[in-house]
Design an enzyme around this catalytic site. Sequence first.
Site, PDB file in Angstrom:
ATOM      1  CG  HIS A 239      -1.970   1.059   1.170  1.00  0.00           C
ATOM      2  ND1 HIS A 239      -1.755   2.338   1.628  1.00  0.00           N
ATOM      3  CD2 HIS A 239      -3.249   1.034   0.695  1.00  0.00           C
ATOM      4  CE1 HIS A 239      -2.845   3.054   1.442  1.00  0.00           C
ATOM      5  NE2 HIS A 239      -3.765   2.299   0.882  1.00  0.00           N
TER       6      HIS A 239
ATOM      7  CD  GLU B  90      -5.074   2.558  -3.448  1.00  0.00           C
ATOM      8  OE1 GLU B  90      -6.101   2.980  -2.908  1.00  0.00           O
ATOM      9  OE2 GLU B  90      -4.089   2.145  -2.804  1.00  0.00           O
TER      10      GLU B  90
END
Length: 226
Positions: A97, A145
Amino acid sequence: MNEIKETPIVILNFKTYLESTGENALKLAKGSEMVAEETGVNIMVHPQYADIYRIAHEVNIPVLAQHIDTIDAGGHTGSILPECVKEAGAVGTLINHSERRVELFEIDAAIKKADSLGLSTVVCTNNIETSSAAATLNPDFVAIEPPELIGSGIPVSKPEPEIVEKTVESIHNINPEVRVLCGAGISTGDDLKAAIDLGSEGVLLASGIILADDPKKALLDLVSKI
C-alpha cells in the site's frame, strides 16, 4: 472469514482511523456485512491487526490484513507474522500500500509466503509500469492507486481514466489471471461504476466510507449503480 467471490468487489481499508478502531471497527464490519447481504456485492474489510480476530469471528465476509512481513516464526519483535494473521482469521492481505511501501523483492516474497498459507494477495501499485511488474509475480489482485489522489475525494477515473484502462490492458496481456482493482479518491456510486466501465473488477477505498457520517449509507450509495 469466507472466500472471495466474483465481481464486483469492494475492498474497505480501515487504515488506522479511530473511526475504524476497536468497537468502531466491529460496527463498521457488521455494517459492511449487512450491505453485502442486501446487495450481493462482494465487500471485504481490512481492519487493523488487533481487530482481525474479533471481526473475523463475528462477520461472514472476507477479512484481510493490511500488511504482512516476509519473516519466519522466531525472534522478530514487532513484525507481522503471516501465520499469525491467518490464525486470527484473515483470508488475505494487502501488499505494498502507498502508506506501507516495500521493495519489489519483498512483494515477491510476500506473495509467495501468502500463497503457501492460502492467503489471497492484493498488491497496490502507483502506475502502469509498477502494475505490470506486479502482475509478473502472480498476485490475486493488483489495485492501481495514484498516490496523489488517495484521500482526495477525486477518483482516478475522472482526471486519469487512461491509467485504469492501460493498466487493465497491460496486466491482462502479461497475466490474464490477475484481477485489477481501482483505488484512490473512490467514494460514490458513480466512482465505482466508472471504475468497472474502465475494465476494473472493483475498487479499494477507505476515507470516503470510514469518515462518512453514516458509513452504511455511504456503502449503499457506493454500490447503488452496479
